[in-house]
Design an enzyme around this catalytic site. Structure first.
Site, PDB file in Angstrom:
ATOM      1  N   HIS A   1      50.331 -74.476  17.037  1.00 47.35           N
ATOM      2  CA  HIS A   1      50.682 -73.522  18.087  1.00 47.35           C
ATOM      3  C   HIS A   1      50.649 -74.270  19.415  1.00 47.35           C
ATOM      4  O   HIS A   1      50.160 -75.395  19.493  1.00 47.35           O
ATOM      5  CB  HIS A   1      49.691 -72.346  18.117  1.00 47.35           C
ATOM      6  CG  HIS A   1      48.305 -72.761  18.497  1.00 47.35           C
ATOM      7  ND1 HIS A   1      47.423 -73.315  17.601  1.00 47.35           N
ATOM      8  CD2 HIS A   1      47.658 -72.735  19.682  1.00 47.35           C
ATOM      9  CE1 HIS A   1      46.296 -73.605  18.223  1.00 47.35           C
ATOM     10  NE2 HIS A   1      46.398 -73.267  19.493  1.00 47.35           N
TER      11      HIS A   1
ATOM     12  N   ASP B   1      39.471 -80.008  20.287  1.00 47.93           N
ATOM     13  CA  ASP B   1      40.025 -78.719  19.855  1.00 47.93           C
ATOM     14  C   ASP B   1      39.495 -78.452  18.444  1.00 47.93           C
ATOM     15  O   ASP B   1      38.714 -79.248  17.903  1.00 47.93           O
ATOM     16  CB  ASP B   1      41.564 -78.776  19.900  1.00 47.93           C
ATOM     17  CG  ASP B   1      42.195 -77.389  19.997  1.00 47.93           C
ATOM     18  OD1 ASP B   1      41.490 -76.380  19.808  1.00 47.93           O
ATOM     19  OD2 ASP B   1      43.419 -77.304  20.249  1.00 47.93           O
TER      20      ASP B   1
ATOM     21  N   HIS C   1      46.166 -80.427  17.102  1.00 49.81           N
ATOM     22  CA  HIS C   1      47.090 -79.881  16.103  1.00 49.81           C
ATOM     23  C   HIS C   1      48.522 -79.977  16.597  1.00 49.81           C
ATOM     24  O   HIS C   1      48.763 -80.242  17.776  1.00 49.81           O
ATOM     25  CB  HIS C   1      46.732 -78.414  15.838  1.00 49.81           C
ATOM     26  CG  HIS C   1      46.610 -77.634  17.115  1.00 49.81           C
ATOM     27  ND1 HIS C   1      47.693 -77.137  17.791  1.00 49.81           N
ATOM     28  CD2 HIS C   1      45.514 -77.331  17.863  1.00 49.81           C
ATOM     29  CE1 HIS C   1      47.283 -76.544  18.897  1.00 49.81           C
ATOM     30  NE2 HIS C   1      45.955 -76.653  18.979  1.00 49.81           N
TER      31      HIS C   1
HETATM   32 ZN   LIG Z   1      44.718 -75.809  20.413  1.00 50.77          ZN
END
Ligand SMILES: [Zn+2]
Length: 291
Positions: free
Chosen positions: A137, A31, A125
């Site tokens: 998120h 990511d 994250h």
């Molecule tokens: Zn992500």
């Protein structure tokens, strides 16, 4: 004599030992929000994207090289951010194969199955609404909270349950500190590296990208060496997916999925027979919602 017989033993058993060393198939999901040096949405998809994009590629390459040094026989990399076309195939370590593009039913873990021996998450994250999670998120800002069997998770959790379903351990993760702490609780025994400390949603104190890459390489090697001591996570079935959306109209849209239950104005729940269905349903909720 002793010396030559030892040499004989090495010649006899050395190559056989290496050949007998079983395959080590590594799955890598990458990511962008948790890459060192990145702290804003302009970098992950806006005006500074082309500047930030190579940082993601470099961390992926650091992990790939380390995996091969640690004995990997195959590495599959899944581009898991935004359009899933961030990693330039021609600049990726040529020993790895790349899963690229969208949509794919298993999104961030497309192509992962029981043939793999270890899973690595790079650039991940924290979940939505977590304190000091840099760009935290869960899929999109339309999803306020996502829970699997009553437990709050981020993308690492839904991706991780697929690894658990196939009984493959998640051995190494890197991202911001809030994520690294969440990951340690979710994947007991995982090697978790924090490449930056969140100061807020779009601010961080970060390692230099080259230092982060060195630490990623070292962490991947350590994690793969002790992978037999890291158990895959177990997800109880049926898997209850519960998602709290930002607005009622997004919950209304989620209700288009047959079998979806309404918990309250903004919360929906789905009882899935296994993690595979739970993952696809969580993707559907995201796809039906509007940011
Ligand atoms: Zn992500």
């Amino acid at each position: 004599m002793l010396r030559s017989s030892l040499l004989g033993a090495i010649l006899l058993f050395g190559p056989t030992g290496a050949a007998a060393q079983s395959k080590l198939k590594v799955y890598l999901s990458v990511d962008m929000e948790g890459i060192a040096g990145i702290a804003t949405a302009a970098q992950t998809g806006g005006s500074d994207y082309e500047w930030a994009r190579p940082l993601m590629l470099a961390e992926a390459n650091a992990a790939i090289a380390a995996a091969f040094e640690a004995g990997a026989t195959e590495v599959v990399v899944n581009d898991a951010h935004g359009s899933h076309t961030n990693l330039r195939a021609d600049q990726l370590d040529r020993r790895a194969t790349l899963v690229t593009g969208q949509p794919k039913p298993y999104g961030m873990v497309e192509g992962l199955d029981g043939s793999f021996d270890a899973v690595i998450f790079i650039g991940y994250h924290g979940h939505a609404n977590q304190v000091d999670a840099v760009l935290g998120h869960t899929y999109s800002h339309a999803l306020r909270h996502a829970r699997i069997n009553g437990r709050e998770v981020g993308e690492y959790g839904t991706a991780g349950m697929i690894a658990g379903h196939y009984r493959v351990p998640v051995v190494f993760v890197s991202g911001d500190r809030a994520f690294a702490e969440e990951a340690k609780r979710f994947f007991p025994g995982v090697e978790a590296l924090a490449v930056k400390d969140g100061i807020g949603f779009t601010a961080a104190k970060t390692l230099h990208p080259s230092v982060a890459r060195e630490k990623i390489a070292a962490g991947v090697k350590t994690a793969l060496a002790r992978r037999s001591q890291i158990a895959p996570i177990t997800i109880a079935t049926p898997v209850i997916v519960e998602v709290e959306l930002d607005i009622a109209s997004n919950a209304d849209a989620a209700m288009f999925v047959p079998g979806m239950e309404r918990v309250d104005g903004v919360t929906v729940r789905y009882r899935a027979p296994d993690a595979l269905v739970a993952y696809r349903v969580s993707r559907l909720i995201r796809m039906l919602s509007r940011d």
